[in-house]
Design an enzyme around this catalytic site. Structure first.
Site, mmCIF file in Angstrom:
data_model
loop_
_atom_site.group_PDB
_atom_site.id
_atom_site.type_symbol
_atom_site.label_atom_id
_atom_site.label_comp_id
_atom_site.label_asym_id
_atom_site.label_seq_id
_atom_site.Cartn_x
_atom_site.Cartn_y
_atom_site.Cartn_z
ATOM 1 N N THR A 1 -5.425 5.309 8.441
ATOM 2 C CA THR A 1 -6.792 5.056 7.946
ATOM 3 C C THR A 1 -7.400 3.799 8.554
ATOM 4 O O THR A 1 -8.421 3.312 8.065
ATOM 5 C CB THR A 1 -6.809 4.929 6.404
ATOM 6 O OG1 THR A 1 -5.946 3.847 6.023
ATOM 7 C CG2 THR A 1 -6.372 6.210 5.729
ATOM 8 N N TRP A 2 -6.770 3.256 9.601
ATOM 9 C CA TRP A 2 -7.345 2.083 10.262
ATOM 10 C C TRP A 2 -8.720 2.436 10.831
ATOM 11 O O TRP A 2 -8.864 3.478 11.467
ATOM 12 C CB TRP A 2 -6.395 1.604 11.361
ATOM 13 C CG TRP A 2 -6.935 0.603 12.340
ATOM 14 C CD1 TRP A 2 -6.934 0.732 13.695
ATOM 15 C CD2 TRP A 2 -7.516 -0.688 12.060
ATOM 16 N NE1 TRP A 2 -7.482 -0.393 14.266
ATOM 17 C CE2 TRP A 2 -7.854 -1.288 13.293
ATOM 18 C CE3 TRP A 2 -7.802 -1.394 10.878
ATOM 19 C CZ2 TRP A 2 -8.453 -2.543 13.391
ATOM 20 C CZ3 TRP A 2 -8.393 -2.648 10.979
ATOM 21 C CH2 TRP A 2 -8.705 -3.201 12.222
ATOM 22 N N ASP B 1 -1.456 6.607 5.043
ATOM 23 C CA ASP B 1 -1.140 5.199 5.293
ATOM 24 C C ASP B 1 -2.411 4.366 5.267
ATOM 25 O O ASP B 1 -3.361 4.639 5.995
ATOM 26 C CB ASP B 1 -0.478 5.060 6.675
ATOM 27 C CG ASP B 1 -0.230 3.603 7.015
ATOM 28 O OD1 ASP B 1 0.741 3.043 6.480
ATOM 29 O OD2 ASP B 1 -1.011 3.017 7.801
ATOM 30 N N TYR C 1 -7.531 -3.088 5.726
ATOM 31 C CA TYR C 1 -8.407 -2.102 6.357
ATOM 32 C C TYR C 1 -9.757 -2.073 5.622
ATOM 33 O O TYR C 1 -9.844 -1.699 4.452
ATOM 34 C CB TYR C 1 -7.786 -0.700 6.351
ATOM 35 C CG TYR C 1 -6.496 -0.567 7.157
ATOM 36 C CD1 TYR C 1 -5.998 -1.600 7.953
ATOM 37 C CD2 TYR C 1 -5.770 0.619 7.124
ATOM 38 C CE1 TYR C 1 -4.818 -1.456 8.681
ATOM 39 C CE2 TYR C 1 -4.588 0.772 7.857
ATOM 40 C CZ TYR C 1 -4.124 -0.289 8.626
ATOM 41 O OH TYR C 1 -2.956 -0.136 9.337
ATOM 42 N N GLN D 1 7.145 0.041 10.563
ATOM 43 C CA GLN D 1 6.060 0.567 11.398
ATOM 44 C C GLN D 1 5.949 -0.272 12.659
ATOM 45 O O GLN D 1 5.877 -1.501 12.579
ATOM 46 C CB GLN D 1 4.731 0.487 10.647
ATOM 47 C CG GLN D 1 4.515 1.556 9.610
ATOM 48 C CD GLN D 1 3.075 1.541 9.103
ATOM 49 O OE1 GLN D 1 2.170 0.981 9.731
ATOM 50 N NE2 GLN D 1 2.860 2.154 7.949
HETATM 51 N N1 LIG Z 1 1.362 -1.445 10.661
HETATM 52 C C1 LIG Z 1 0.544 -1.812 11.618
HETATM 53 O O1 LIG Z 1 0.567 -2.969 12.093
HETATM 54 C C2 LIG Z 1 -0.439 -0.799 12.144
HETATM 55 C C3 LIG Z 1 -1.234 -1.148 13.253
HETATM 56 C C4 LIG Z 1 -2.136 -0.192 13.713
HETATM 57 C C5 LIG Z 1 -2.228 1.045 13.104
HETATM 58 N N2 LIG Z 1 -1.456 1.343 11.997
HETATM 59 C C6 LIG Z 1 -1.584 2.652 11.316
HETATM 60 O O2 LIG Z 1 -1.324 3.681 12.263
HETATM 61 C C7 LIG Z 1 -2.419 4.610 12.262
HETATM 62 C C8 LIG Z 1 -2.551 5.281 13.639
HETATM 63 O O3 LIG Z 1 -2.895 4.333 14.641
HETATM 64 P P1 LIG Z 1 -4.364 4.228 15.292
HETATM 65 O O4 LIG Z 1 -5.352 4.765 14.328
HETATM 66 O O5 LIG Z 1 -4.558 2.845 15.736
HETATM 67 O O6 LIG Z 1 -4.230 5.099 16.615
HETATM 68 P P2 LIG Z 1 -4.056 6.670 16.978
HETATM 69 O O7 LIG Z 1 -3.811 7.463 15.739
HETATM 70 O O8 LIG Z 1 -3.055 6.744 18.078
HETATM 71 O O9 LIG Z 1 -5.454 7.023 17.621
HETATM 72 C C9 LIG Z 1 -6.601 7.217 16.847
HETATM 73 C C10 LIG Z 1 -7.760 7.531 17.780
HETATM 74 O O10 LIG Z 1 -7.400 8.607 18.631
HETATM 75 C C11 LIG Z 1 -8.362 9.652 18.548
HETATM 76 N N3 LIG Z 1 -7.615 10.902 18.597
HETATM 77 C C12 LIG Z 1 -6.640 11.329 17.761
HETATM 78 N N4 LIG Z 1 -6.131 12.510 18.163
HETATM 79 C C13 LIG Z 1 -6.804 12.841 19.280
HETATM 80 C C14 LIG Z 1 -6.750 13.953 20.176
HETATM 81 N N5 LIG Z 1 -5.879 14.954 19.996
HETATM 82 N N6 LIG Z 1 -7.593 13.969 21.232
HETATM 83 C C15 LIG Z 1 -8.484 12.960 21.432
HETATM 84 N N7 LIG Z 1 -8.596 11.889 20.622
HETATM 85 C C16 LIG Z 1 -7.754 11.827 19.570
HETATM 86 C C17 LIG Z 1 -9.083 9.457 17.237
HETATM 87 O O11 LIG Z 1 -10.436 9.841 17.365
HETATM 88 P P3 LIG Z 1 -11.029 11.129 16.581
HETATM 89 O O12 LIG Z 1 -11.311 10.670 15.181
HETATM 90 O O13 LIG Z 1 -12.222 11.462 17.352
HETATM 91 O O14 LIG Z 1 -9.981 12.200 16.631
HETATM 92 C C18 LIG Z 1 -8.994 7.948 17.031
HETATM 93 O O15 LIG Z 1 -10.080 7.297 17.662
HETATM 94 C C19 LIG Z 1 -3.607 3.716 11.854
HETATM 95 O O16 LIG Z 1 -4.740 4.461 11.480
HETATM 96 C C20 LIG Z 1 -2.981 2.898 10.747
HETATM 97 O O17 LIG Z 1 -2.932 3.618 9.534
HETATM 98 C C21 LIG Z 1 -0.541 0.439 11.536
#
Ligand SMILES: NC(=O)c1ccc[n+]([C@@H]2O[C@H](COP(=O)([O-])OP(=O)(O)OC[C@H]3O[C@@H](n4cnc5c(N)ncnc54)[C@H](OP(=O)(O)O)[C@@H]3O)[C@@H](O)[C@H]2O)c1
Length: 300
Positions: free
Chosen positions: A20-21, A54, A59, A170
């Site tokens: 949900t970031w 998550d 956030y 994570q």
């Molecule tokens: N613990 C920590 O320190 C930490 C740090 C960062 C993140 N997190 C958690 O991990 C989660 C996931 O990481 P993230 O959100 O940074 O990155 P991610 O899930 O790797 O990427 C999200 C981005 O990718 C796009 N996307 C997803 N699937 C796609 C596909 N099949 N084709 C094209 N674009 C695609 C999404 O856009 P669309 O909406 O257009 O699909 C979104 O902009 C976060 O939301 C958060 O909950 C934790």
């Protein structure tokens, strides 16, 4: 339903969770939030079978948790796995207890399935942070304890003061960012029986970064020819293979954030692809570029 992995101790986690970031803002609440879109995205994901959601108090400065509460309202809480995190720097006993109560209130629940430290806070003695986590666990407010962005030795140090085992760590992990491998976390997770949960399994650049270090997206055909080749072999998209590779190791699960139903489904399809050992090794050894450290939250 998204399948789960099970640790030796019996703890289970869905292989893919919903991130949900950037829902409701970044580190601050968005000035023009897209609340309805975000709520609908969470509900679409749940309807598709995502159960692990998550979020974190940072956030959208708490607004992401509020959006999750609204989104999950019509669903059975018991069927969901809700995870949140306390921000770095709020790890002393009183701060952590207050942060947890704030998250529970914003999420509209009286317990979390998983509560994690967002990053190590080395200024607060681990003994004190562990005491706060132990009492939250004893009070039934959290059902499992996790950490994020912890090196093996940092995790061991915290663990020594905890009454219950850490279940998740994570970490920034994908085909291009390999810091967890380089510091031995994959082996450590297997030995100590916890899950590594890969965050950012697909996105390669920081949003809004003026000069991205990687000029391509992992899902772009033609950007990474090796990925194109393997994807073609499995009749899959590049994102599906990148996810399949990420969750292939025994103790690996992942989080994916998307507001697009097609991408959410691609995530589910990706974790169902089992790439053979030879293709796994080819991708591991030859994917280019390889970054040895996270550009966002390096391990501590
Ligand atoms: N613990 C920590 O320190 C930490 C740090 C960062 C993140 N997190 C958690 O991990 C989660 C996931 O990481 P993230 O959100 O940074 O990155 P991610 O899930 O790797 O990427 C999200 C981005 O990718 C796009 N996307 C997803 N699937 C796609 C596909 N099949 N084709 C094209 N674009 C695609 C999404 O856009 P669309 O909406 O257009 O699909 C979104 O902009 C976060 O939301 C958060 O909950 C934790």
């Amino acid at each position: 339903m998204i399948p789960k992995k099970r640790l030796r101790c019996g703890f289970e986690l869905p292989i893919l969770g919903l991130g949900t970031w950037l829902m409701g803002g970044d580190m601050a609440r968005a000035t023009s939030p897209q609340d309805q879109l975000d709520i609908r995205a969470i509900q679409t994901a749940i309807d598709m079978g995502y159960t692990h959601i998550d979020t974190a108090e940072i956030y959208g400065d708490g607004h992401a948790e509020e959006l999750v509460r609204t989104a999950i309202g019509p669903y059975d809480r018991q069927q969901l796995f809700l995870a949140s995190k306390v921000r770095q720097g709020r790890h002393d006993k009183a701060q952590l207890a207050a942060a947890l109560d704030g998250s529970l209130k914003r999420l509209g629940t009286d317990y979390l399935d998983l509560y994690s430290l967002h990053r190590p806070t080395l200024e607060t003695p681990f003994e004190e942070t562990a005491a706060a986590l132990n009492s939250a666990y004893k009070a039934g407010k959290i059902r499992a304890i996790g950490v994020c962005n912890f090196l093996p030795q940092t995790l061991d140090a915290l663990q020594s003061f905890l009454d219950v085992p850490i279940r998740t760590n994570q970490v920034h992990y994908n085909l291009a960012f390999r810091e967890p491998e380089a510091c031995g976390l994959l082996q450590h997770a297997e030995e100590k029986d916890y899950f590594l949960v890969a965050w950012r399994p697909l996105r390669l650049t920081k949003r809004g970064e003026a000069a991205p270090k990687i000029a391509a997206n992992i899902w772009d055909k033609g950007a990474f020819p090796l990925l194109d080749q393997v994807a073609e072999k499995y009749h899959a998209t590049n994102s599906q293979i990148a996810l399949a590779w990420t969750v292939a190791p025994k103790n690996l699960c992942a989080l994916l954030k998307s507001s697009n139903p097609i991408h959410l489904q691609e995530g589910i399809d990706g974790i169902h692809i089992s790439i053979n050992n030879s293709d796994y090794r080819i991708l591991s050894d030859n994917f280019n570029p390889i970054y040895q450290a996270s550009d966002t939250v390096p391990l501590t």
